[in-house]
Design a protein around this motif. Structure first.
Motif, PDB file in Angstrom:
ATOM      1  N   THR A   3      -1.047   2.592   1.644  1.00  0.00           N
ATOM      2  CA  THR A   3      -0.481   1.301   1.247  1.00  0.00           C
ATOM      3  C   THR A   3      -1.001   0.823  -0.105  1.00  0.00           C
ATOM      4  O   THR A   3      -0.366  -0.026  -0.738  1.00  0.00           O
ATOM      5  CB  THR A   3      -0.755   0.221   2.315  1.00  0.00           C
ATOM      6  N   ILE A   4      -2.136   1.356  -0.561  1.00  0.00           N
ATOM      7  CA  ILE A   4      -2.610   1.025  -1.909  1.00  0.00           C
ATOM      8  C   ILE A   4      -1.542   1.413  -2.924  1.00  0.00           C
ATOM      9  O   ILE A   4      -1.189   0.636  -3.827  1.00  0.00           O
ATOM     10  CB  ILE A   4      -3.922   1.754  -2.233  1.00  0.00           C
ATOM     11  N   ASN A  52       0.807  -1.081   8.085  1.00  0.00           N
ATOM     12  CA  ASN A  52      -0.223  -2.101   8.298  1.00  0.00           C
ATOM     13  C   ASN A  52      -0.526  -2.265   9.782  1.00  0.00           C
ATOM     14  O   ASN A  52      -1.689  -2.370  10.192  1.00  0.00           O
ATOM     15  CB  ASN A  52       0.239  -3.442   7.724  1.00  0.00           C
ATOM     16  N   THR A  74      -8.986  -3.970   4.668  1.00  0.00           N
ATOM     17  CA  THR A  74      -7.789  -3.199   4.335  1.00  0.00           C
ATOM     18  C   THR A  74      -6.929  -3.937   3.310  1.00  0.00           C
ATOM     19  O   THR A  74      -6.418  -3.334   2.363  1.00  0.00           O
ATOM     20  CB  THR A  74      -6.957  -2.895   5.592  1.00  0.00           C
ATOM     21  N   ARG A  91      -6.266  -2.625  -0.510  1.00  0.00           N
ATOM     22  CA  ARG A  91      -4.855  -2.401  -0.859  1.00  0.00           C
ATOM     23  C   ARG A  91      -4.451  -3.229  -2.083  1.00  0.00           C
ATOM     24  O   ARG A  91      -3.843  -2.708  -3.026  1.00  0.00           O
ATOM     25  CB  ARG A  91      -3.962  -2.752   0.320  1.00  0.00           C
ATOM     26  N   THR A 139      -4.340   2.851   5.079  1.00  0.00           N
ATOM     27  CA  THR A 139      -4.694   1.861   4.063  1.00  0.00           C
ATOM     28  C   THR A 139      -4.607   2.467   2.667  1.00  0.00           C
ATOM     29  O   THR A 139      -4.102   1.828   1.729  1.00  0.00           O
ATOM     30  CB  THR A 139      -6.105   1.314   4.308  1.00  0.00           C
ATOM     31  N   GLN A 196       1.611  -0.673  -2.607  1.00  0.00           N
ATOM     32  CA  GLN A 196       1.348  -1.972  -3.213  1.00  0.00           C
ATOM     33  C   GLN A 196       1.397  -1.884  -4.734  1.00  0.00           C
ATOM     34  O   GLN A 196       1.852  -2.821  -5.408  1.00  0.00           O
ATOM     35  CB  GLN A 196      -0.018  -2.493  -2.766  1.00  0.00           C
TER      36      GLN A 196
END
Length: 411
Positions: A222-223, A330, A348, A352, A219, A226
């Motif tokens: 992926t932050i 994910n 999550t 994110r 997670t 993103q």
């Protein structure tokens, strides 16, 4: 699932739910110039990037509430509440007289979009697991990516025959159509998996997600991925118009880059089931690193204004690699916490999107007449994401470069 709803229709329906977010952003991108004029923001103002970032912040906050609701009352009821909030936000945004009030309504709009996203991911987790889930997510993303290709063109068409606010009304109408379509879907949350709506229980579910190492590590990765996406979406209209003076071509350029996303999502859906998540992610990283290095190089040697025909295809290839990362990371993050899929998806997703909106917004608002802030942000954020992924692998005993299997001499 409902006997009338097959796998393809189910995935198309979920893609439409996920598309609430993309439509609310991409449909209105061609209207940014008109918005600047309507609210006296000034030509080329980067303040329009806030229209994107506050929407994402609304999504982040909304997911924390819609996740527990989806686990308590079911996916369908939660979807209908989210559609009501989403449509309300769109309608208010279409009517407000000031830019500040628009930002507030966009936040509410984002809260509504959050519910649809939570429900979509939870339904996928209810029905699929492991690499099958990753494949389903990639197929959903492939359909979902049609929106960034078509929405700017549709938005440009709308504002040629109607005021720019009509793009907001169109989003509300789309949400209502999808909610009617979803009546065909049977509730996917099993009664045994319903969780009571108690603050302590909700907090314990979130705590369980946060202390699951694989879920936490992926997670965090992926932050930063993103953040790269957010900075691109929030600044691409300004880059096309101010850096390359091609504002009339913006819908086609944006859609062209999105084609790379769609192709990558389709390929990922085909290969992940055979190769596995870790192998696909590994190969994507190996390809991504030199692409980012090349992107940084051509930006540096051109003082932030690289050749359009070199920069845009290279940017598209770079972002295509993220489509081999985001759905797979994910899926891997959700795997250990499937029994609380709604809460897990909510937490999550919230972390994110909030982190990505704040970090990406910083780089997007720094864009003026060069692509340098966007590229610096992409390189820095992706590098941190790679470190996070490798940290999870190290904890799991997964090597970035797998050791060759020794050949045993039969003699």
């Amino acid at each position: 699932m409902h006997p009338r709803v097959g796998r393809r229709e189910l995935l198309a329906m979920i893609s439409s739910m996920m598309a609430f977010t993309a439509l609310a952003i991409d449909l209105m991108l061609p209207a940014f110039d008109d918005i600047r004029v309507s609210f006296d923001l000034g030509t080329g103002s980067s303040e329009t990037a806030r229209i994107v970032t506050v929407f994402f912040l609304g999504m982040a906050i909304g997911q924390l509430f819609f996740g527990p609701l989806a686990d308590r009352f079911g996916r369908k009821r939660t979807l209908y509440v989210s559609v009501a909030v989403y449509t309300f936000g769109a309608v208010v945004a279409a009517l407000v007289p000031s830019f500040g009030m628009m930002l507030v309504s966009r936040f509410v709009w984002g809260v509504g979009a959050a519910g649809a996203r939570v429900v979509a991911v939870a339904i996928v987790r209810d029905r699929f697991e492991g690499v099958v889930m990753a494949k389903a997510m990639s197929q959903i993303m492939a359909v979902f990516v049609i929106v960034p290709i078509a929405a700017p063109l549709l938005g440009a068409a709308i504002i040629t025959v109607a005021p720019w606010r009509a793009t907001f009304w169109a989003c509300g109408l789309f949400a209502l159509v999808v909610s009617v379509w979803s009546l065909r879907l049977r509730e996917t949350l099993e009664p045994a998996n319903r969780r009571e709506l108690r603050p302590r229980l909700i907090a314990s579910g979130y705590w369980e997600v946060a202390r699951t190492p694989v879920t936490f590590g992926y997670t965090v990765a992926t932050i930063f991925i993103q953040a790269v996406f957010t900075s691109y979406i929030a600044s691409v209209e300004l880059i096309v118009a101010e850096v390359y003076d091609r504002d009339a071509q913006f819908p086609y350029i944006f859609g062209g880059v999105a084609l790379f996303f769609g192709a990558a999502a389709l390929i990922n859906g085909r290969v992940v089931e055979n190769l596995g998540i870790n192998t696909v992610v590994r190969r994507a990283l190996v390809t991504l690193m030199p692409l980012l290095a090349l992107l940084a190089f051509i930006t540096a040697v051109s003082d932030g204004r690289p050749n359009f025909w070199l920069f845009m295809p290279l940017l598209g290839l770079t972002f295509a690699m993220f489509m081999f990362l985001m759905p797979n990371l994910n899926s891997a993050a959700m795997e250990p916490v499937g029994h609380i899929a709604g809460s897990a998806s909510a937490l999550t997703g919230s972390v994110r999107i909030a982190g990505g909106a704040l970090l990406g917004g910083l780089f997007a608002e720094a864009v003026d007449n060069t692509v340098t802030p966007l590229v610096i942000g992409a390189v820095a954020m992706t590098s941190i994401a790679i470190v996070c992924i490798l940290s999870v692998w190290r904890r799991q005993g997964i090597e970035f470069v797998p050791r060759p299997i020794p050949v045993v001499d039969p003699a």
